[in-house]
Write an enzyme that holds these catalytic residues in place. Structure first.
Site, PDB file in Angstrom:
ATOM      1  N   SER A 153       0.859  -1.179   0.000  1.00  0.00           N
ATOM      2  CA  SER A 153       0.000   0.000   0.000  1.00  0.00           C
ATOM      3  C   SER A 153       0.897   1.232   0.000  1.00  0.00           C
ATOM      4  O   SER A 153       2.069   1.143   0.401  1.00  0.00           O
ATOM      5  CB  SER A 153      -0.854   0.007   1.270  1.00  0.00           C
ATOM      6  N   TYR A 166      -2.807  -1.387  10.434  1.00  0.00           N
ATOM      7  CA  TYR A 166      -2.728  -1.565   8.977  1.00  0.00           C
ATOM      8  C   TYR A 166      -1.386  -1.050   8.436  1.00  0.00           C
ATOM      9  O   TYR A 166      -0.697  -1.729   7.671  1.00  0.00           O
ATOM     10  CB  TYR A 166      -3.898  -0.812   8.323  1.00  0.00           C
TER      11      TYR A 166
HETATM   12  C1  BGC Z   1      -6.239   1.408   1.975  1.00  0.00           C
HETATM   13  C2  BGC Z   1      -7.401   2.253   1.481  1.00  0.00           C
HETATM   14  C3  BGC Z   1      -6.952   3.685   1.244  1.00  0.00           C
HETATM   15  C4  BGC Z   1      -5.673   3.741   0.420  1.00  0.00           C
HETATM   16  C5  BGC Z   1      -5.126   5.152   0.313  1.00  0.00           C
HETATM   17  C6  BGC Z   1      -5.100   1.562   0.993  1.00  0.00           C
HETATM   18  O1  BGC Z   1      -4.035   0.731   1.339  1.00  0.00           O
HETATM   19  O2  BGC Z   1      -6.645   0.064   2.109  1.00  0.00           O
HETATM   20  O3  BGC Z   1      -8.442   2.229   2.434  1.00  0.00           O
HETATM   21  O4  BGC Z   1      -7.967   4.390   0.562  1.00  0.00           O
HETATM   22  O5  BGC Z   1      -4.697   2.907   0.972  1.00  0.00           O
HETATM   23  O6  BGC Z   1      -5.101   5.805   1.555  1.00  0.00           O
END
Ligand code: BGC
Length: 268
Positions: A153, A166
């Site tokens: 991410s 996360y």
């Molecule tokens: C998350 C999303 C978020 C995006 C940008 C992703 O890894 O799961 O919820 O919109 O990152 O912030």
């Protein structure tokens, strides 16, 4: 689409919705046989719907239930797929989820659940995939003995208040990916991450499902559009193909510029 992944067997974890479903469809269009993994009985119908779409488009594959955070289930999934298809060529380590909370209120359960699926799940699947790649070695199907894409991410580098579990899982993925890329490059195994920005899927619905939310989201995206699962699917096909044969250990940001500090576009 070019059949750049013809005859290759790809496991896509968490493929019953969102980015995983999109990647499964795109890999199938590129000629891969896809294993549409989903976590629990309740996600079976959604996985079957993804597979039906794939088959209607002329693709081949199966659905497979396995909770990637459970070691015995992951070992069994890889054994079953190798027994059925002969090998595994590609792992898309995609399954991931959010359990957001202000940090002082975050429960150990919320922490462990997110780390268990997002990080430990990627460890377990990568380990089983690598065992199979080492066993099989390079064949005529690809220049590499195997390819792994870790779905990371933008939050492997962008801190995210209210999402410490996360962000920690994604930061962990970055160095796990780079460490194993270093370890297995001599064995011709390529391991990379795709780092999506905001992709329009159920996981971030609240960030795009009203005009106000979308407008606020677009202030974070210089390219001025939300991403789509195909944006990630197209990158995954390329990264798994021999066109990307010299790429390993890379974090590829597919984010419309979200990591370019858009807040600094006018003045510091
Ligand atoms: C998350 C999303 C978020 C995006 C940008 C992703 O890894 O799961 O919820 O919109 O990152 O912030």
């Amino acid at each position: 689409m070019d059949k750049k992944l013809k005859g290759q067997i790809a496991i896509i974890t968490g493929a019953s919705s969102g980015i995983g479903a999109g990647v499964a469809k795109t890999l199938s269009e590129a000629g891969a046989t896809v294993v549409v993994n989903h976590p629990v009985a309740a996600t079976k119908d959604a996985a079957e719907a993804v597979l039906t779409e794939i088959k209607n488009g002329g693709g081949t594959g199966i659905t497979y239930q396995c909770d990637v955070s459970k070691e015995d289930e992951v070992i069994k999934m890889f054994a079953d797929i190798v027994a059925q298809f002969g090998t595994v060529d590609i792992l898309i380590n995609n399954a991931g989820l959010q359990r957001d909370s202000p940090f002082e209120k975050m429960t150990l359960e919320q922490w462990n659940f997110v780390i268990g699926v997002n990080l430990t799940g990627q460890f377990l699947c990568a380990r089983e995939a690598i065992k199979e790649f080492l066993r099989r070695g390079v064949t005529e199907k690809s220049k590499a003995a195997g390819k792994i894409i870790c779905m990371s991410s933008v939050h492997e580098v962008i801190p995210w208040a209210g999402h410490a579990n996360y962000a920690a899982s994604k930061g962990g993925i970055m160095l796990m990916m780079k460490s194993i890329a270093q370890e297995f490059a001599p064995k011709k195994i390529r391991i990379n991450s795709i780092c999506p920005g905001a992709i329009q899927t159920p996981i971030n619905k609240s960030a795009w499902d009203t005009p106000q939310a979308m407008q606020s989201l677009l202030t974070l995206i210089p390219y001025q559009r939300i991403g789509q699962p195909e944006d990630i699917g197209n990158t995954a096909v390329w990264l798994c193909s021999d066109d990307a044969d010299y790429i390993t250990g890379a974090s590829i940001f597919v984010d419309g510029g979200m990591t370019l500090y858009p807040g600094f576009s006018t003045n510091g």
